[in-house]
Design an enzyme around this catalytic site. Structure first.
Site, mmCIF file in Angstrom:
data_model
loop_
_atom_site.group_PDB
_atom_site.id
_atom_site.type_symbol
_atom_site.label_atom_id
_atom_site.label_comp_id
_atom_site.label_asym_id
_atom_site.label_seq_id
_atom_site.Cartn_x
_atom_site.Cartn_y
_atom_site.Cartn_z
ATOM 1 C CB THR A 39 -6.029 2.064 -7.744
ATOM 2 O OG1 THR A 39 -6.535 2.921 -8.755
ATOM 3 C CG2 THR A 39 -5.053 2.827 -6.884
ATOM 4 C CE1 TYR A 53 -3.890 6.455 -8.874
ATOM 5 C CE2 TYR A 53 -4.029 4.415 -10.113
ATOM 6 C CZ TYR A 53 -4.629 5.397 -9.345
ATOM 7 O OH TYR A 53 -5.966 5.321 -9.071
ATOM 8 C CB THR A 119 -12.118 2.150 -6.505
ATOM 9 O OG1 THR A 119 -11.524 3.164 -7.316
ATOM 10 C CG2 THR A 119 -11.115 1.587 -5.523
ATOM 11 C CG ASP A 120 -12.963 4.135 -11.697
ATOM 12 O OD1 ASP A 120 -12.502 4.570 -12.771
ATOM 13 O OD2 ASP A 120 -12.650 4.583 -10.575
ATOM 14 C CE LYS A 192 -13.537 5.947 -6.880
ATOM 15 N NZ LYS A 192 -12.656 5.560 -8.017
ATOM 16 C CD GLU A 312 -41.958 14.551 -7.904
ATOM 17 O OE1 GLU A 312 -40.991 14.365 -7.143
ATOM 18 O OE2 GLU A 312 -42.031 15.492 -8.702
HETATM 19 N N1 DAS Z 1 -9.175 3.303 -12.848
HETATM 20 C C1 DAS Z 1 -9.599 2.887 -11.529
HETATM 21 C C2 DAS Z 1 -10.153 1.478 -11.603
HETATM 22 O O1 DAS Z 1 -9.478 0.574 -12.093
HETATM 23 C C3 DAS Z 1 -8.486 2.890 -10.553
HETATM 24 C C4 DAS Z 1 -8.964 2.431 -9.223
HETATM 25 O O2 DAS Z 1 -9.400 3.281 -8.461
HETATM 26 O O3 DAS Z 1 -8.938 1.226 -8.926
HETATM 27 O O4 DAS Z 1 -11.273 1.303 -11.134
#
Ligand code: DAS
Length: 355
Positions: A39, A53, A119-120, A192, A312
């Site tokens: 992103t 986007y 970010t994923d 995240k 457990e």
């Molecule tokens: N699809 C997500 C990624 O590329 C967009 C982001 O949050 O960066 O990880």
């Protein structure tokens, strides 16, 4: 005569400016930005599109050109390693990126590295680099929750922060770092936690510090092994073994574990609560263990697990491993790296306590 005089004055001034710029550049640290997509390189149709986007569109040179303030922080150069959304990252992407970072940090003219990333799976890449790149130079992984085209986009400040931290001497030796939303997190601890807010990244044990207007404020330092203290080295890794994750939930069929574990070196059980295993699943995991697959119990809880041995589940009896505080996706990264070596179960458990 007068023109010559003015010309000489102009030439002298230009020469003085050039030498001042050179002197400043020589004083500034050298930071390389390795861009992978996400992103932070995304673009939406309008400024109102903060969530709609396309990721991985803007090239690294354009990201840098959009931040002239960087020239006062460091001598910055960019390299486009990939241009992909990070949900599509593969083990080969991890190896390629890790080897490139490892080669660059060996260069005396590189003082710090920034990796721009989706970010994923940012938390997975950051932990991977933390485990296998033998350097004390700052490596900072950074992303954004909104594309640069959106109102109140967060990518520009996140990137500015990342370059500042990567250029900082006080960021050395702290392992791989992640700067998001003014915070500095450990690449090991951060994940995240929210999928749509700019305050998306959390660490169960808290951020290491903050970066505000280019100044770092540290409150903690990592104690788990990383980078120069690691027994793992990307330069010695040619392939990552298959390690997959089976998600536990009510009514989960044993067949999902049998399928996920097929051909794997290890299976991560994303268990309910304390990494608990449904009674109907235990035989499937015992069979996988008997077939040589390592069984690692993690927890699916989302704000931070803490799985202990024999709580457990009789881990000693079943010869299973616990992931302790690592979430399933982090446990998978550590298991893959650890199993590039012929480790016994006891050794593998040691690795999960130490990294
Ligand atoms: N699809 C997500 C990624 O590329 C967009 C982001 O949050 O960066 O990880």
């Amino acid at each position: 005569m007068l023109i010559t005089h003015h010309f000489r004055a102009f030439a002298t001034a230009a020469a003085l400016l050039a030498s001042a710029a050179l002197a400043q550049a020589q004083q500034l640290p050298n930071v390389l930005i390795l861009a992978t997509g996400g992103t932070i390189a995304g673009a939406g149709a309008s400024a109102a599109n903060s969530a709609t986007y396309a990721a991985a569109k803007v090239p690294v040179d354009k990201l840098i050109a959009g931040l002239p303030e960087l020239s006062k922080v460091a001598n910055v150069k960019g390299e486009q390693v990939f241009q992909i959304a990070s949900e599509s990252f593969t083990n080969d992407n991890l190896l390629t990126l890790g080897k490139r970072v490892s080669a660059l940090v060996k260069q005396p003219d590189v003082d710090g590295i920034v990796v721009t990333h989706g970010t994923d799976t940012l938390e997975e890449t950051a932990y991977f680099l933390n485990l296998v790149v033998r350097t004390d130079k700052p490596i900072v992984v950074v992303g954004s929750m909104r594309p640069g085209t959106a109102l109140s986009a967060d990518g520009a400040l996140n990137l500015y922060d990342a370059v500042n931290v990567a250029a900082s001497k006080d960021a050395k030796g702290k392992g791989v770092l992640v700067t998001m939303n003014d915070e500095i997190h450990s690449g090991r601890d951060v994940s995240k936690a929210i999928n749509i807010r700019t305050e998306a990244f959390k660490s169960q044990w808290g951020a290491l510090g903050m970066v505000v207007e280019g100044k770092n404020y540290w409150f903690r330092a990592p104690v788990k092994r990383h980078t120069t203290q690691s027994e793992f080295n990307i330069d010695e890794i040619t392939a990552l073994p298959q390690v997959d994750i089976a998600y536990g939930y009510g009514n989960v069929p044993a067949s999902s574990y049998e399928a996920i574990g097929k051909g794997a070196k290890a299976i991560i059980h994303a268990g309910t609560g304390n990494g608990s295993v449904a009674d109907r699943v235990v035989p499937a995991l015992q069979k996988l263990r008997a077939d040589g697959v390592q069984v690692i119990r993690s927890s699916r809880v989302n704000t931070g697990g803490f799985v202990l041995r024999n709580a457990e589940q009789p881990d000693d009896k079943y010869d299973w491993v616990v992931a302790h505080d690592l979430n399933p996706q982090k446990a998978r990264i550590l298991a893959m790296v650890a199993l590039t070596k012929p480790l016994s179960t006891a050794d593998l458990q040691r690795v999960f306590w130490e990294y």
